[in-house]
Write an enzyme that holds these catalytic residues in place. Structure first.
Site, PDB file in Angstrom:
ATOM      1  N   LYS A   1      76.459  68.181  13.376  1.00 30.99           N
ATOM      2  CA  LYS A   1      77.634  67.422  13.837  1.00 30.99           C
ATOM      3  C   LYS A   1      78.573  67.218  12.659  1.00 30.99           C
ATOM      4  O   LYS A   1      78.173  66.741  11.605  1.00 30.99           O
ATOM      5  CB  LYS A   1      77.210  66.064  14.425  1.00 30.99           C
ATOM      6  CG  LYS A   1      78.396  65.143  14.756  1.00 30.99           C
ATOM      7  CD  LYS A   1      77.981  63.828  15.428  1.00 30.99           C
ATOM      8  CE  LYS A   1      79.151  62.868  15.563  1.00 30.99           C
ATOM      9  NZ  LYS A   1      78.781  61.562  16.159  1.00 30.99           N
ATOM     10  N   ASP A  51      84.281  57.363  22.130  1.00 28.51           N
ATOM     11  CA  ASP A  51      83.420  57.193  20.954  1.00 28.51           C
ATOM     12  C   ASP A  51      82.111  57.985  21.080  1.00 28.51           C
ATOM     13  O   ASP A  51      81.367  58.130  20.114  1.00 28.51           O
ATOM     14  CB  ASP A  51      83.128  55.698  20.750  1.00 28.51           C
ATOM     15  CG  ASP A  51      82.581  55.407  19.366  1.00 28.51           C
ATOM     16  OD1 ASP A  51      82.667  56.294  18.499  1.00 28.51           O
ATOM     17  OD2 ASP A  51      82.068  54.289  19.165  1.00 28.51           O
ATOM     18  N   LYS A 104      86.238  51.705  17.627  1.00 19.56           N
ATOM     19  CA  LYS A 104      85.089  50.936  17.135  1.00 19.56           C
ATOM     20  C   LYS A 104      85.562  49.608  16.542  1.00 19.56           C
ATOM     21  O   LYS A 104      86.659  49.538  16.001  1.00 19.56           O
ATOM     22  CB  LYS A 104      84.393  51.719  16.004  1.00 19.56           C
ATOM     23  CG  LYS A 104      83.528  52.865  16.454  1.00 19.56           C
ATOM     24  CD  LYS A 104      82.852  53.505  15.241  1.00 19.56           C
ATOM     25  CE  LYS A 104      82.085  54.753  15.640  1.00 19.56           C
ATOM     26  NZ  LYS A 104      80.952  54.484  16.535  1.00 19.56           N
ATOM     27  N   ASP A 125      79.825  60.529   9.459  1.00 21.13           N
ATOM     28  CA  ASP A 125      79.545  61.154  10.753  1.00 21.13           C
ATOM     29  C   ASP A 125      79.528  62.685  10.676  1.00 21.13           C
ATOM     30  O   ASP A 125      79.413  63.354  11.696  1.00 21.13           O
ATOM     31  CB  ASP A 125      80.568  60.666  11.788  1.00 21.13           C
ATOM     32  CG  ASP A 125      79.958  60.498  13.163  1.00 21.13           C
ATOM     33  OD1 ASP A 125      78.714  60.450  13.254  1.00 21.13           O
ATOM     34  OD2 ASP A 125      80.718  60.438  14.154  1.00 21.13           O
ATOM     35  N   GLU A 171      81.771  61.044  21.029  1.00 16.55           N
ATOM     36  CA  GLU A 171      82.493  62.294  20.750  1.00 16.55           C
ATOM     37  C   GLU A 171      81.591  63.381  20.185  1.00 16.55           C
ATOM     38  O   GLU A 171      81.881  64.565  20.332  1.00 16.55           O
ATOM     39  CB  GLU A 171      83.655  62.023  19.795  1.00 16.55           C
ATOM     40  CG  GLU A 171      83.298  62.020  18.297  1.00 16.55           C
ATOM     41  CD  GLU A 171      82.302  60.941  17.886  1.00 16.55           C
ATOM     42  OE1 GLU A 171      82.160  59.945  18.628  1.00 16.55           O
ATOM     43  OE2 GLU A 171      81.644  61.092  16.838  1.00 16.55           O
ATOM     44  N   ASP A 195      84.790  59.022  12.257  1.00 20.93           N
ATOM     45  CA  ASP A 195      84.672  58.599  13.649  1.00 20.93           C
ATOM     46  C   ASP A 195      85.202  57.179  13.813  1.00 20.93           C
ATOM     47  O   ASP A 195      84.496  56.206  13.573  1.00 20.93           O
ATOM     48  CB  ASP A 195      83.200  58.676  14.090  1.00 20.93           C
ATOM     49  CG  ASP A 195      83.034  58.301  15.560  1.00 20.93           C
ATOM     50  OD1 ASP A 195      84.070  58.181  16.263  1.00 20.93           O
ATOM     51  OD2 ASP A 195      81.879  58.138  15.997  1.00 20.93           O
ATOM     52  N   ARG A 248      78.572  64.471  20.973  1.00 20.65           N
ATOM     53  CA  ARG A 248      77.999  65.365  21.983  1.00 20.65           C
ATOM     54  C   ARG A 248      79.062  66.294  22.554  1.00 20.65           C
ATOM     55  O   ARG A 248      78.783  67.430  22.937  1.00 20.65           O
ATOM     56  CB  ARG A 248      77.314  64.529  23.080  1.00 20.65           C
ATOM     57  CG  ARG A 248      78.230  63.646  23.879  1.00 20.65           C
ATOM     58  CD  ARG A 248      77.493  62.511  24.580  1.00 20.65           C
ATOM     59  NE  ARG A 248      77.060  61.468  23.643  1.00 20.65           N
ATOM     60  CZ  ARG A 248      76.408  60.367  23.995  1.00 20.65           C
ATOM     61  NH1 ARG A 248      76.082  60.151  25.254  1.00 20.65           N
ATOM     62  NH2 ARG A 248      76.061  59.473  23.100  1.00 20.65           N
TER      63      ARG A 248
HETATM   64  N1  BES Z   1      78.862  58.376  15.198  1.00 22.81           N
HETATM   65  C1  BES Z   1      78.417  57.486  16.210  1.00 22.81           C
HETATM   66  C2  BES Z   1      76.945  57.132  16.099  1.00 22.81           C
HETATM   67  C3  BES Z   1      76.504  56.360  14.891  1.00 22.81           C
HETATM   68  C4  BES Z   1      76.312  55.009  14.961  1.00 22.81           C
HETATM   69  C5  BES Z   1      76.222  57.006  13.710  1.00 22.81           C
HETATM   70  C6  BES Z   1      75.878  54.308  13.858  1.00 22.81           C
HETATM   71  C7  BES Z   1      75.788  56.311  12.606  1.00 22.81           C
HETATM   72  C8  BES Z   1      75.602  54.968  12.679  1.00 22.81           C
HETATM   73  C9  BES Z   1      78.663  58.101  17.580  1.00 22.81           C
HETATM   74  O1  BES Z   1      79.736  58.953  17.679  1.00 22.81           O
HETATM   75  C10 BES Z   1      78.924  56.980  18.535  1.00 22.81           C
HETATM   76  O2  BES Z   1      79.888  56.305  18.353  1.00 22.81           O
HETATM   77  N2  BES Z   1      78.054  56.827  19.536  1.00 22.81           N
HETATM   78  C11 BES Z   1      78.208  55.800  20.495  1.00 22.81           C
HETATM   79  C12 BES Z   1      77.893  56.367  21.858  1.00 22.81           C
HETATM   80  C13 BES Z   1      78.202  55.459  23.006  1.00 22.81           C
HETATM   81  C14 BES Z   1      79.692  55.182  23.084  1.00 22.81           C
HETATM   82  C15 BES Z   1      77.714  56.085  24.278  1.00 22.81           C
HETATM   83  C16 BES Z   1      77.239  54.688  20.137  1.00 22.81           C
HETATM   84  O3  BES Z   1      76.148  54.961  19.660  1.00 22.81           O
HETATM   85  O4  BES Z   1      77.612  53.525  20.309  1.00 22.81           O
HETATM   86 ZN    ZN Z   2      80.295  59.913  15.969  1.00 19.50          ZN
HETATM   87 MG    MG Z   3      81.513  57.930  18.100  1.00 16.13          MG
END
Ligand code: BES
Ligand code: ZN
Ligand code: MG
Length: 501
Positions: free
Chosen positions: A269, A351, A281, A292, A353, A274, A355
């Site tokens: 990834k 967010d 966020k 990220d 993103e 992000d 996947r």
């Molecule tokens: N990059 C984040 C995941 C992440 C969180 C990485 C904390 C490192 C530390 C990812 O893109 C994300 O924001 N995922 C969301 C998904 C949700 C919106 C379904 C999440 O985990 O909140």
């Molecule tokens: Zn992310």
């Molecule tokens: Mg995200």
């Protein structure tokens, strides 16, 4: 720091600091320590007794040698109980003794394998671990810090492993070479992640990938926005459309000289920042989001070892690099987009993103019909909640492959823990108007929601998804390095590609 081998016995080596190790509650410390003790007029045994040094794993004791041998100081490090000795104990002892040597301002430091249990850990693996840990535990990223004038730099220049026995020395040499190579690769990954997002842009990742490819004689292809449009990468480009930074789709290929045993795709990834996009966020969650692209950094760094390692597998590395930003051109919640393989995605949260970018990375690479696909992604906060920063979350459509990767990871000192993918989990990403949503059941099994989404794009090829969101960033230092980006994944991938295929 450089790690080198010297065919010289320990008490004769010219160095600032000598590291020796002892087991807890053992009376006999072995032949080399006895010799050393004699040279030191029994200073070693005397101080161990006086200080009541137990030899607990990672504990250290510093002794001045008063000119009795060429080293100025000796660090005694505890290995813990002999019965508990293994790679983990060795790593702990290594990290604390090398950090101690650094604090004591050693420039040339030497160490021996004698006294370690070489039955339990083979000499080459022992030397590999010592090299890896020493290089990684002393890692520093200080290029943006102003230097005080005349401030003495506490940096170890050389770590000498001394061994006079010929065949042992040969094994140690092999281990040093491998350990150094892997540690340098992991340091490259750390550097890439630690650099701020304004530096580690998709363009920068592409340039570093080009450099790695050139140095390792690998083929590289970098697709820009237009190329990706032509290929129908509607998912990757949807994430990229909110950012002014041009996206880059990066592919590197390693082809071995002989007929490869397998073709393996490694996908990282590569979201260079992000923000969450329009599903922005909160400020505190955004603080570390330059990390990220840790998956991307790990796979690029892995490719940097190919010239030396020459594994007998064909490898395709893929990184779909982009930022995820909010703007007037950003993709929106509710948008329906189409990935390269024709599947449609209803975006519920911008967010989620990672996947979405991986949908196209997987669609692209599955066309090449690799035998296996491994992806590394800082995919979900849910995985951090589940496993913390101590273990990566492993999810798969093929248990045999997962078992091998979990073993390769654990052996390399990167903990892997599997999370299940059940049929019910696959139901949770159904959309009312498209083929799938990019979220899942709210507040439940978030890591698996991400995995079952990616699974839709791997076309039933054996695949392992490694969610590295936790271990990619540490809040406090550990055995392998300081707080901040870790470069996790490099050691697992290298171990898997060279020893498990
Ligand atoms: N990059 C984040 C995941 C992440 C969180 C990485 C904390 C490192 C530390 C990812 O893109 C994300 O924001 N995922 C969301 C998904 C949700 C919106 C379904 C999440 O985990 O909140
Ligand atoms: Zn992310
Ligand atoms: Mg995200």
């Amino acid at each position: 720091m450089k790690v080198i081998l010297k065919n010289q016995s320990i008490e004769k080596i010219a160095c600032d600091i000598l590291i020796v190790s002892i087991f807890q509650s053992s009376k006999n410390h072995g032949h080399s320590i006895d010799l050393l003790d004699t040279a030191l007029e029994n200073l070693l045994t005397k101080v161990i007794k006086e200080e009541n040094f137990q030899g607990k794993v990672g504990s250290t004791l510093v002794i001045r040698t008063n000119g009795l041998i060429s080293a100025k100081k000796i660090i005694i490090v505890g290995l813990g109980e002999r019965k508990d000795f293994g790679p983990e104990a060795l790593r702990k002892a290594c990290a604390s003794s090398i950090r101690c040597a650094q604090k004591e301002n050693g420039k040339t430091v030497s160490t021996i394998l004698h006294g370690l249990d070489l039955e339990k850990i083979k000499p080459d693996f022992t030397a590999q671990i010592i090299s890896e840990v020493s290089l990684l535990a002393t890692y520093k990223f200080d290029k943006y810090k102003s230097k005080e004038k005349n401030e003495p730099k506490k940096e170890i220049q050389t770590l000498i492993i001394s061994e006079t026995h010929k065949t042992l020395a040969k094994n140690i040499e092999t281990g040093i070479k491998r350990g150094t190579l892997i540690a340098e690769a992991q340091k490259l990954a750390r550097d890439l992640v630690t650099e701020p997002a304004i530096v580690s842009t998709p363009t920068k990742l592409a340039n570093v990938a080009r450099h790695v490819a050139r140095e390792n004689n690998l083929k590289i292809k970098v697709l820009d926005r237009k190329d990706c449009e032509k290929l129908g990468m509607g998912a990757f480009l949807a994430v990229a459309q909110g950012s002014e930074e041009p996206p880059k789709f990066i592919e590197i290929k390693y082809i071995p000289k002989n007929k490869p045993k397998k073709h393996i795709a490694i996908v990282g990834k590569g979201v260079t920042f992000d923000s969450g996009g329009l599903s922005l966020k909160p400020a505190s969650s955004m603080e570390t989001m330059k990390d990220d692209m840790s998956g991307a950094a790990a796979v690029i760094a892995t490719m940097s070892t190919m010239k030396e390692l020459q594994p007998n597998v064909a490898i395709t590395m893929i990184v779909a690099a982009t930022e995820n930003m909010p703007s007037g051109t950003a993709y929106r919640p509710g948008d329906v987009i189409r990935a390269m393989n024709g599947k449609t995605i209803e975006i519920l949260n911008t967010d989620a993103e990672g996947r979405v970018t991986l949908a196209d990375a997987m669609s692209y690479v599955t066309r090449q019909k690799p035998d296996e696909i491994i992806d590394l992604a800082t995919l979900t906060g849910a995985c951090v909640v589940a496993l913390g920063d101590t273990a990566c979350g492993v999810m798969t459509n093929n248990q045999k492959l997962a078992d091998k990767i979990i073993e390769a990871g654990n052996e390399a000192g990167e903990r892997m823990w599997q999370l299940p993918l059940y049929e019910e989990d696959r139901e949770k990403i159904k959309s009312d108007i498209a083929d799938m949503i990019n979220t899942g059941s709210k507040g439940k099994s978030g890591a698996q929601n991400g995995a079952v989404f990616i699974e839709k794009y791997v076309d039933k090829i054996p695949w392992v998804h490694i969610d590295i969101a936790g271990p990619s960033w540490l809040d406090k230092e550990d055995v392998y390095g300081p707080k901040g980006p870790t470069g996790v994944g490099v050691r697992t991938l290298v171990n898997y590609l060279t020893n498990y295929v």
